[in-house]
Design an enzyme around this catalytic site. Structure first.
Site, PDB file in Angstrom:
ATOM      1  N   THR A 189       0.843  -1.384  -0.119  1.00 28.61           N
ATOM      2  CA  THR A 189      -0.061   0.314   0.017  1.00 28.61           C
ATOM      3  C   THR A 189       0.930   1.169  -0.130  1.00 28.61           C
ATOM      4  OG1 THR A 189      -0.279   0.003   2.343  1.00 28.61           O
ATOM      5  CG2 THR A 189      -1.906  -1.070   1.173  1.00 28.61           C
ATOM      6  N   GLU A 334      -5.809  -3.012  -0.935  1.00 32.28           N
ATOM      7  CA  GLU A 334      -6.574  -4.407  -0.375  1.00 32.28           C
ATOM      8  C   GLU A 334      -7.337  -5.040  -0.790  1.00 32.28           C
ATOM      9  OE1 GLU A 334      -5.789  -1.165   0.927  1.00 32.28           O
ATOM     10  OE2 GLU A 334      -4.752  -1.460   2.987  1.00 32.28           O
ATOM     11  N   LYS A 445     -14.200  16.774  12.343  1.00 30.98           N
ATOM     12  CA  LYS A 445     -15.221  16.780  13.407  1.00 30.98           C
ATOM     13  C   LYS A 445     -15.440  18.119  13.954  1.00 30.98           C
ATOM     14  CE  LYS A 445     -17.561  12.907  15.109  1.00 30.98           C
ATOM     15  NZ  LYS A 445     -17.620  11.808  15.959  1.00 30.98           N
ATOM     16  N   TRP A 450     -19.897  15.836  11.291  1.00 33.06           N
ATOM     17  CA  TRP A 450     -18.738  15.704  10.074  1.00 33.06           C
ATOM     18  C   TRP A 450     -18.763  16.967   9.327  1.00 33.06           C
ATOM     19  CZ3 TRP A 450     -15.954  11.454  11.213  1.00 33.06           C
ATOM     20  CH2 TRP A 450     -16.312  10.508  11.480  1.00 33.06           C
TER      21      TRP A 450
HETATM   22  P1  AMP Z   1      -4.798   2.897  -2.364  1.00 32.03           P
HETATM   23  O1  AMP Z   1      -4.802   1.613  -1.624  1.00 32.03           O
HETATM   24  O2  AMP Z   1      -3.465   3.472  -2.288  1.00 32.03           O
HETATM   25  O3  AMP Z   1      -5.407   2.927  -3.930  1.00 32.03           O
HETATM   26  O4  AMP Z   1      -5.837   3.829  -1.660  1.00 32.03           O
HETATM   27  C1  AMP Z   1      -7.182   3.572  -1.271  1.00 32.03           C
HETATM   28  C2  AMP Z   1      -7.778   4.474  -0.768  1.00 32.03           C
HETATM   29  O5  AMP Z   1      -7.847   5.962  -1.560  1.00 32.03           O
HETATM   30  C3  AMP Z   1      -9.171   4.369  -0.489  1.00 32.03           C
HETATM   31  O6  AMP Z   1      -9.188   3.830   0.879  1.00 32.03           O
HETATM   32  C4  AMP Z   1      -9.764   5.771  -0.348  1.00 32.03           C
HETATM   33  O7  AMP Z   1      -9.425   6.517   0.916  1.00 32.03           O
HETATM   34  C5  AMP Z   1      -8.893   6.471  -1.392  1.00 32.03           C
HETATM   35  N1  AMP Z   1      -9.692   6.447  -2.734  1.00 32.03           N
HETATM   36  C6  AMP Z   1      -9.567   5.610  -3.690  1.00 32.03           C
HETATM   37  N2  AMP Z   1     -10.652   5.842  -4.779  1.00 32.03           N
HETATM   38  C7  AMP Z   1     -11.077   7.047  -4.272  1.00 32.03           C
HETATM   39  C8  AMP Z   1     -12.242   7.670  -4.960  1.00 32.03           C
HETATM   40  N3  AMP Z   1     -13.056   7.558  -6.178  1.00 32.03           N
HETATM   41  N4  AMP Z   1     -12.874   8.644  -4.119  1.00 32.03           N
HETATM   42  C9  AMP Z   1     -12.309   9.002  -2.781  1.00 32.03           C
HETATM   43  N5  AMP Z   1     -11.494   8.170  -2.289  1.00 32.03           N
HETATM   44  C10 AMP Z   1     -10.653   7.105  -3.209  1.00 32.03           C
END
Ligand code: AMP
Length: 548
Positions: A189, A334, A445, A450
């Site tokens: 990640t 994940e 918050k 929120w």
């Molecule tokens: P990653 O594993 O680096 O792809 O990050 C995943 C995280 O990116 C998710 O848990 C979200 O917080 C954020 N994320 C991915 N796609 C979106 C989206 N379309 N809108 C908002 N947040 C997103």
């Protein structure tokens, strides 16, 4: 009475079957790559499968055995694709490393995964030479190029040439069949917080995910498409496109390291690309280039945008100005990564444009195979009324059960089932459209209520003078936290804090409008282009809001 068992063949779901299928049924369909070397390279599915077999032979000759990790530091290109299939197909594990990470993090990740072989593009030779002394597990370094481009000398002892390895084999190799739950690849990640963590995919999870990705209400891949993943192959397997494209037998176009607006536009047009995928930042550059040069997209029909929230202003520009459909998608490393995509249902056909937009701007509905819930702080499910916001949890066959070497399970138990907590906060409406309202680690918050930093950022991004915007929580004596807007202005744009805050009037509830604006020359980003909110909060730790 005993159950009657189905009488179907037991065929393990193998990643190699995808490339075999494409080689047989789409043999001459092209794979076009813009190379690091600068030229355009053309091959097809038949030759890619043959070369993947040869590479599998070469890796075995180097001493790789089942379960060994073969790492890559590489852009999107045909050699990277061959590695994907040669490695996973021969029961090895493909570990795609993000080259944009800090060098120390790359070394940490390679050591954590105990990589045995490292294949890398020419671009990364200086980086790998620097890192090699701190990579004790790596026994073989393979430079992904031909003899003509091999360096005269290198500090890496016994540096191997990729084309040489492939050329020395005869391709008489049969893809093995083994347990479909065997690890196929690892992706770490992005590491917004703490050390990166590895998600280990299996052949089964990858194939099920590829099927789901190709569906019409997902990425809608077809043999008639020309598909260009801008999203890198080191970012969650380019959102499954290296698997979904051979599954349908489409033409694949890969940009290599050339990701600026001009290079991308020329490749889109030159190869008649119909479908693409990437994070919002990539589209910023491309849109700017196309607008500045008064160009049009003549073949591009749709693009999936995800990885972080797609600003509605960007969706409108692509759709209204250029006729390109935007599919907003949400997922995670994940989750292989696909979770939800925003597509309309039949019943939405009669809605006016504004109502359609408000649905399509959400993160969307789950693809079959993913189940989701939103939970309150006591892990009780919240209603799907489009209003209640809670912690989003998911489950499904392509979602991790644990991290690589994970000592404690990240899962939470709800109603006797195990769910993966995404760290995102969302609402779900009665039609199942999920909308991320924030991240639990990055939430504002204010007085117990929120405030969505994403919503504030989207508004700020719609202002013509704003290049990039981030909203963070700032300490406040009365409300605990209040939003601070941090802005990078467009070059030559002039705007005051007062003007920006006035822009929020009427677009959001008064109490949600940021208390202050800070102008910066750039925002800190993670290696995958996300804004590093933790770093930004640290930067503005001492910031005193005028309302405090
Ligand atoms: P990653 O594993 O680096 O792809 O990050 C995943 C995280 O990116 C998710 O848990 C979200 O917080 C954020 N994320 C991915 N796609 C979106 C989206 N379309 N809108 C908002 N947040 C997103």
């Amino acid at each position: 009475m005993a159950s009657l068992m189905g009488q179907m063949m037991q065929m393990p779901l193998m990643i190699s079957s995808l490339i075999v299928h494409a080689a047989r049924h789409s043999a001459d369909t092209e794979i076009v790559s813009k190379r690091v070397e600068g030229d355009i390279h053309r091959t097809d599915w038949k030759h890619t499968e043959l070369r993947a077999r040869k590479l599998a032979q070469a890796l075995a000759r180097l001493g790789c055995t089942a379960g060994d990790r073969v790492a890559t530091l590489a852009w999107n290109g045909y050699r990277h694709l061959e590695i994907y299939y040669a490695v996973s197909g021969s029961e090895l594990v493909c570990h795609t490393i993000n080259p944009r990470l800090f060098p120390e993090q790359i070394a940490w990740i390679a050591n954590d995964a105990a990589d045995k072989v490292l294949c890398f593009d020419l671009t990364f030779l200086p980086l790998v030479e620097k890192l090699a002394p701190s990579l004790p597990s790596i026994k073989h370094y393979v430079l992904m190029t031909d003899w003509a481009h091999m360096p005269q000398q290198s500090t890496i002892a016994n540096l191997r040439c990729y084309e040489d390895l492939v050329d020395n084999e005869n391709g008489e190799y049969a893809w093995p069949e083994f347990d479909e739950n065997t690890a196929s690849s690892i992706c770490y990640t992005s590491g917004t917080t703490g050390n990166p963590k590895g998600a280990v995919y299996s052949h089964r999870s990858t194939l099920l995910h590829a099927y789901a990705a190709a569906l019409p209400d997902s990425l809608d891949c077809s043999a008639k498409d020309v598909i260009l993943p801008v999203v890198p192959m080191f970012h969650v397997n380019a959102w499954s496109l290296p698997y979904a494209v051979p599954l349908v037998g489409a033409k694949l176009v890969m940009p290599g390291p050339h990701l600026d607006g001009k290079s991308l536009y020329e490749l889109f047009e030159g190869e008649k690309v119909t479908f693409s995928a990437g994070v919002p930042t990539v589209w910023l550059g491309l849109i700017n280039y196309v607008q500045q040069n008064k160009l049009r997209f003549t073949s591009l029909k749709r693009t999936v945008i995800g990885g972080s929230a797609c600003p509605p202003a960007m969706m409108r520009t692509l759709e209204d100005e250029f006729g390109v459909e935007v599919i907003h998608a949400w997922g995670m490393t994940e989750m292989s990564p696909l979770g939800t995509l925003a597509k309309l249902k039949t019943k939405h056909a009669e809605l006016d444009a504004a109502a359609k937009h408000s649905i399509l701007e959400k993160q969307g509905r789950v693809v079959y195979g993913v189940d989701m819930l939103i939970l309150d702080d006591n892990d009780k499910p919240l209603p799907w009324d489009g209003k209640a916001a809670g912690n989003l949890v998911v489950r499904g066959p392509w979602i991790i059960e644990n991290y690589y070497k994970g000592e404690t399970s990240p899962l939470v138990t709800v109603n006797g089932q195990q769910w993966f907590p995404t760290g995102d906060v969302a609402t779900i409406d009665p039609d199942g459209y999920m909308q991320i309202t924030d991240r639990s680690k990055d939430v504002i918050k204010s007085g117990g209520e929120w405030i969505s930093s994403i919503e504030l950022e989207n508004i700020a991004m719609a202002h013509p003078a704003v290049h990039e915007a981030a909203v963070i929580a700032c300490r406040h004596p009365m409300c605990d936290e209040r939003p601070l807007l941090v802005v990078v202005k467009k070059p030559s744009a002039d705007v005051t804090a007062q003007e920006l805050l006035a822009f929020f009037e009427g677009r959001i509830a008064k109490w949600q409008i940021p208390d202050d604006v800070a102008f910066v020359s750039e925002l800190p980003h993670t290696a995958t282009g996300k804004i590093q909110k933790l770093k930004l909060r640290e930067q503005f730790k001492e910031h005193r809001l005028p309302t405090a």
